[in-house]
Design a protein around this motif. Structure first.
Motif, PDB file in Angstrom:
ATOM      1  N   LEU A  71       2.552  12.318   5.257  1.00  0.00           N
ATOM      2  CA  LEU A  71       1.996  11.031   5.708  1.00  0.00           C
ATOM      3  C   LEU A  71       2.862   9.876   5.216  1.00  0.00           C
ATOM      4  CD1 LEU A  71      -1.828  11.591   5.057  1.00  0.00           C
ATOM      5  CD2 LEU A  71      -0.630  11.722   7.237  1.00  0.00           C
ATOM      6  N   ARG A  72       3.318   9.986   3.964  1.00  0.00           N
ATOM      7  CA  ARG A  72       4.191   8.927   3.423  1.00  0.00           C
ATOM      8  C   ARG A  72       5.496   8.864   4.210  1.00  0.00           C
ATOM      9  NH1 ARG A  72       1.783   9.568  -1.942  1.00  0.00           N
ATOM     10  NH2 ARG A  72       2.766  11.598  -2.055  1.00  0.00           N
ATOM     11  N   GLU A  73       6.029  10.038   4.582  1.00  0.00           N
ATOM     12  CA  GLU A  73       7.296  10.059   5.330  1.00  0.00           C
ATOM     13  C   GLU A  73       7.145   9.410   6.697  1.00  0.00           C
ATOM     14  OE1 GLU A  73      10.467  10.778   4.476  1.00  0.00           O
ATOM     15  OE2 GLU A  73       9.543  10.902   2.497  1.00  0.00           O
ATOM     16  N   VAL A  74       6.101   9.788   7.444  1.00  0.00           N
ATOM     17  CA  VAL A  74       5.945   9.176   8.775  1.00  0.00           C
ATOM     18  C   VAL A  74       5.565   7.698   8.641  1.00  0.00           C
ATOM     19  CG1 VAL A  74       5.437  11.334   9.997  1.00  0.00           C
ATOM     20  CG2 VAL A  74       3.547   9.965   9.132  1.00  0.00           C
ATOM     21  N   GLY A  75       5.019   7.343   7.491  1.00  0.00           N
ATOM     22  CA  GLY A  75       4.715   5.935   7.225  1.00  0.00           C
ATOM     23  C   GLY A  75       5.966   5.090   7.095  1.00  0.00           C
ATOM     24  N   LYS A  76       7.093   5.751   6.768  1.00  0.00           N
ATOM     25  CA  LYS A  76       8.362   5.006   6.639  1.00  0.00           C
ATOM     26  C   LYS A  76       9.115   5.014   7.970  1.00  0.00           C
ATOM     27  CE  LYS A  76       8.910   6.688   1.943  1.00  0.00           C
ATOM     28  NZ  LYS A  76       9.474   7.905   1.360  1.00  0.00           N
ATOM     29  N   SER A  77       8.597   5.760   8.944  1.00  0.00           N
ATOM     30  CA  SER A  77       9.296   5.915  10.223  1.00  0.00           C
ATOM     31  C   SER A  77       9.065   4.720  11.144  1.00  0.00           C
ATOM     32  CB  SER A  77       8.784   7.189  10.900  1.00  0.00           C
ATOM     33  OG  SER A  77       9.190   7.245  12.226  1.00  0.00           O
ATOM     34  N   TRP A 101     -10.258  10.781   6.986  1.00  0.00           N
ATOM     35  CA  TRP A 101      -9.334  10.588   8.116  1.00  0.00           C
ATOM     36  C   TRP A 101      -8.732   9.171   8.075  1.00  0.00           C
ATOM     37  CZ3 TRP A 101     -11.771  10.344  13.683  1.00  0.00           C
ATOM     38  CH2 TRP A 101     -10.789  10.464  14.656  1.00  0.00           C
ATOM     39  N   LEU A 102      -9.599   8.191   7.850  1.00  0.00           N
ATOM     40  CA  LEU A 102      -9.102   6.804   7.789  1.00  0.00           C
ATOM     41  C   LEU A 102      -8.251   6.574   6.543  1.00  0.00           C
ATOM     42  CD1 LEU A 102     -12.212   4.951   9.239  1.00  0.00           C
ATOM     43  CD2 LEU A 102      -9.977   5.233  10.310  1.00  0.00           C
ATOM     44  N   MET A 103      -8.533   7.305   5.469  1.00  0.00           N
ATOM     45  CA  MET A 103      -7.681   7.197   4.275  1.00  0.00           C
ATOM     46  C   MET A 103      -6.285   7.765   4.551  1.00  0.00           C
ATOM     47  SD  MET A 103      -9.175   5.471   2.079  1.00  0.00           S
ATOM     48  CE  MET A 103      -8.170   5.661   0.618  1.00  0.00           C
ATOM     49  N   SER A 104      -6.218   8.805   5.400  1.00  0.00           N
ATOM     50  CA  SER A 104      -4.908   9.345   5.774  1.00  0.00           C
ATOM     51  C   SER A 104      -4.140   8.324   6.613  1.00  0.00           C
ATOM     52  CB  SER A 104      -5.078  10.662   6.543  1.00  0.00           C
ATOM     53  OG  SER A 104      -5.565  11.638   5.658  1.00  0.00           O
ATOM     54  N   ALA A 105      -4.867   7.633   7.494  1.00  0.00           N
ATOM     55  CA  ALA A 105      -4.228   6.550   8.276  1.00  0.00           C
ATOM     56  C   ALA A 105      -3.721   5.467   7.318  1.00  0.00           C
ATOM     57  CB  ALA A 105      -5.226   5.957   9.270  1.00  0.00           C
ATOM     58  N   GLU A 106      -4.515   5.225   6.276  1.00  0.00           N
ATOM     59  CA  GLU A 106      -4.158   4.201   5.290  1.00  0.00           C
ATOM     60  C   GLU A 106      -2.815   4.526   4.620  1.00  0.00           C
ATOM     61  OE1 GLU A 106      -6.234   1.608   5.011  1.00  0.00           O
ATOM     62  OE2 GLU A 106      -5.405   0.568   3.283  1.00  0.00           O
ATOM     63  N   TYR A 107      -2.591   5.815   4.341  1.00  0.00           N
ATOM     64  CA  TYR A 107      -1.304   6.234   3.747  1.00  0.00           C
ATOM     65  C   TYR A 107      -0.139   5.781   4.623  1.00  0.00           C
ATOM     66  CZ  TYR A 107      -2.234   9.248  -0.269  1.00  0.00           C
ATOM     67  OH  TYR A 107      -2.550   9.723  -1.511  1.00  0.00           O
ATOM     68  N   ILE A 108      -0.292   5.972   5.939  1.00  0.00           N
ATOM     69  CA  ILE A 108       0.795   5.643   6.875  1.00  0.00           C
ATOM     70  C   ILE A 108       0.967   4.126   6.943  1.00  0.00           C
ATOM     71  CG2 ILE A 108       1.591   5.882   9.267  1.00  0.00           C
ATOM     72  CD1 ILE A 108      -0.226   8.426   9.420  1.00  0.00           C
ATOM     73  N   LEU A 109      -0.148   3.414   7.073  1.00  0.00           N
ATOM     74  CA  LEU A 109      -0.091   1.951   7.163  1.00  0.00           C
ATOM     75  C   LEU A 109       0.486   1.357   5.874  1.00  0.00           C
ATOM     76  CD1 LEU A 109      -3.632   1.201   8.707  1.00  0.00           C
ATOM     77  CD2 LEU A 109      -1.482   1.440   9.925  1.00  0.00           C
ATOM     78  N   HIS A 110       0.097   1.947   4.760  1.00  0.00           N
ATOM     79  CA  HIS A 110       0.521   1.439   3.457  1.00  0.00           C
ATOM     80  C   HIS A 110       2.042   1.514   3.283  1.00  0.00           C
ATOM     81  CE1 HIS A 110       0.300   0.336  -0.675  1.00  0.00           C
ATOM     82  NE2 HIS A 110       0.762   1.486  -1.102  1.00  0.00           N
ATOM     83  N   GLN A 111       2.659   2.507   3.948  1.00  0.00           N
ATOM     84  CA  GLN A 111       4.137   2.626   3.858  1.00  0.00           C
ATOM     85  C   GLN A 111       4.838   1.667   4.805  1.00  0.00           C
ATOM     86  OE1 GLN A 111       5.959   4.409   1.679  1.00  0.00           O
ATOM     87  NE2 GLN A 111       4.049   5.034   0.722  1.00  0.00           N
ATOM     88  N   GLY A 112       4.060   0.946   5.614  1.00  0.00           N
ATOM     89  CA  GLY A 112       4.676  -0.071   6.472  1.00  0.00           C
ATOM     90  C   GLY A 112       4.701   0.255   7.951  1.00  0.00           C
ATOM     91  N   ASN A 113       4.213   1.447   8.337  1.00  0.00           N
ATOM     92  CA  ASN A 113       4.174   1.764   9.770  1.00  0.00           C
ATOM     93  C   ASN A 113       2.794   1.383  10.321  1.00  0.00           C
ATOM     94  OD1 ASN A 113       4.191   2.857  12.314  1.00  0.00           O
ATOM     95  ND2 ASN A 113       5.105   4.804  11.706  1.00  0.00           N
ATOM     96  N   PRO A 114       2.718   0.335  11.157  1.00  0.00           N
ATOM     97  CA  PRO A 114       1.402  -0.120  11.640  1.00  0.00           C
ATOM     98  C   PRO A 114       0.914   0.631  12.876  1.00  0.00           C
ATOM     99  CG  PRO A 114       3.112  -1.595  12.439  1.00  0.00           C
ATOM    100  CD  PRO A 114       3.818  -0.497  11.679  1.00  0.00           C
TER     101      PRO A 114
END
Ligand code: PEP
Ligand code: MN
Length: 336
Positions: free
Chosen positions: A194-200, A217-230
């Motif tokens: 999740l962190r990796e795709v969050g940087k994509s 599920w929303l916390m997993s989305a949060e991981y992606i958003l938190h890395q900067g991928n909106p």
């Protein structure tokens, strides 16, 4: 935490607060509403003195956000997020349909299916190249070759492509090949991935885990958003229940809940939810009626001989019928 500013608050009042929070290692999200500005605060707010904040110039009130997801929370962003995949918009007025086989099997197979689903009105092509299978003896996908064949199908049809990534070590090849990266149900809590795709820079289709709650599920989305991928699109694909007649149980109420709790688009996957091709049509309509922003449907030109998920794959002519009903329902919904 959310800081609601007074109507008369000045830009200086707002920047004072933003700066003050920045010094406490907290990031902020400014939401300009019709009546006032709201500042969403992200990070560990446990040490923030809320009462003191409420006394600062321009502040009307300070509210605690109960949910642990912040950036995915509708309280932080009232407007629906639109995720754009090569011009295909998830979360807008029009519902999006993604279609294609469970897995890419050959050039002829993927190109033929891509052409037929496009003719029926699908906006995107799906196809697994790396397959997360329960059995190590089952077909594991064509891997990198599968991604190449998806690109060929895209060249033939113009349909943007989505495919599932199963490990962070494949990020580079996915960045080069696909238009949207799918995180499958089994990897919904693979936090490293999740962190990796969050940087994509690629939009992400995040499926709900087999036995995960809406909050997880929303916390997993949060991981992606938190890395900067909106650009995250959620996908309800059925959850495990005591029922064994269907492969899973499509959680329609989760679609309704997510639309309320989050600003992110959500689509439904009737194929994995039911495991039965003949249920795809009614489940698709039910999900759209509940507010889903789109669908992802498995379509195969020879389901009996499919290497994966044949029983839940509709034939091209059946998909064409589904699209006709989807269009009728979409028109009706747009008038409501
Ligand atoms: C798939 O899309 O083929 C798939 C494996 O889905 P899920 O992760 O929802 O089981
Ligand atoms: Mn499948």
């Amino acid at each position: 935490m959310i800081i609601v500013m007074k109507q008369i608050a000045t830009e200086e009042n707002i920047s004072n607060i933003v700066e003050r929070l920045r010094k406490e290692d907290l990031s902020t999200n400014k939401i300009v509403g019709a009546e006032c500005v709201v500042i969403g605060v992200v990070g560990d707010t446990s040490k923030v003195d809320r009462e003191l904040l409420a006394t600062l110039d321009g502040v009307d009130k300070v509210l605690k956000v109960q949910e642990p997801f912040k950036k995915a929370n509708r309280a932080f962003k009232q407007t629906n997020t639109i995720v754009n995949v090569c011009g295909v918009e998830f979360g807008g007025a029009k519902q999006v349909v993604i279609a294609g086989p469970c897995s890419v099997e050959s050039r002829d197979q993927i190109v033929e299916i891509a052409k037929s689903v496009k003719a029926s009105g699908a906006s995107m092509l799906r196809g697994g190249a790396f397959k997360p299978r329960t059995s190590p003896y089952a077909f594991q996908g064509l891997e990198a070759e599968g991604l190449k064949l998806l690109i060929e199908a895209k060249k033939e049809t113009g349909l943007p492509i989505v495919s599932e990534i199963i490990a962070a070590r494949y990020m580079e090849i996915f960045e080069e090949s696909v238009d949207m990266i799918q995180i499958g149900a089994r990897n919904m809590q693979n936090f490293d991935l999740l962190r990796e795709v969050g940087k994509s820079s690629k939009p992400v289709l995040l499926k709900r885990g087999l036995s995960n709650t809406i909050e997880e599920w929303l916390m997993s989305a949060e991981y992606i958003l938190h890395q900067g991928n909106p650009n995250v699109v959620l996908c309800e694909r059925g959850i495990r229940t005591f029922e064994t007649y269907t492969r899973n149980t499509l959680d329609i109420s989760a679609i309704i809940a997510v639309k309320k709790l989050s600003h992110l688009p959500v689509i439904a996957d009737p194929s994995h939810a039911s495991g039965k091709s003949w249920m795809s049509a009614p489940l698709s309509l039910a999900a759209l009626a509940a507010g889903a922003n789109g669908l992802i449907i498995e379509v195969h030109n020879d389901p009996e001989n499919a290497l994966c998920d044949g029983a839940q794959s509709v034939r091209p002519n059946e998909f064409d019928e589904i699209m006709k009903s989807v269009n009728v329902l979409s028109n009706t919904l747009s008038k409501m």
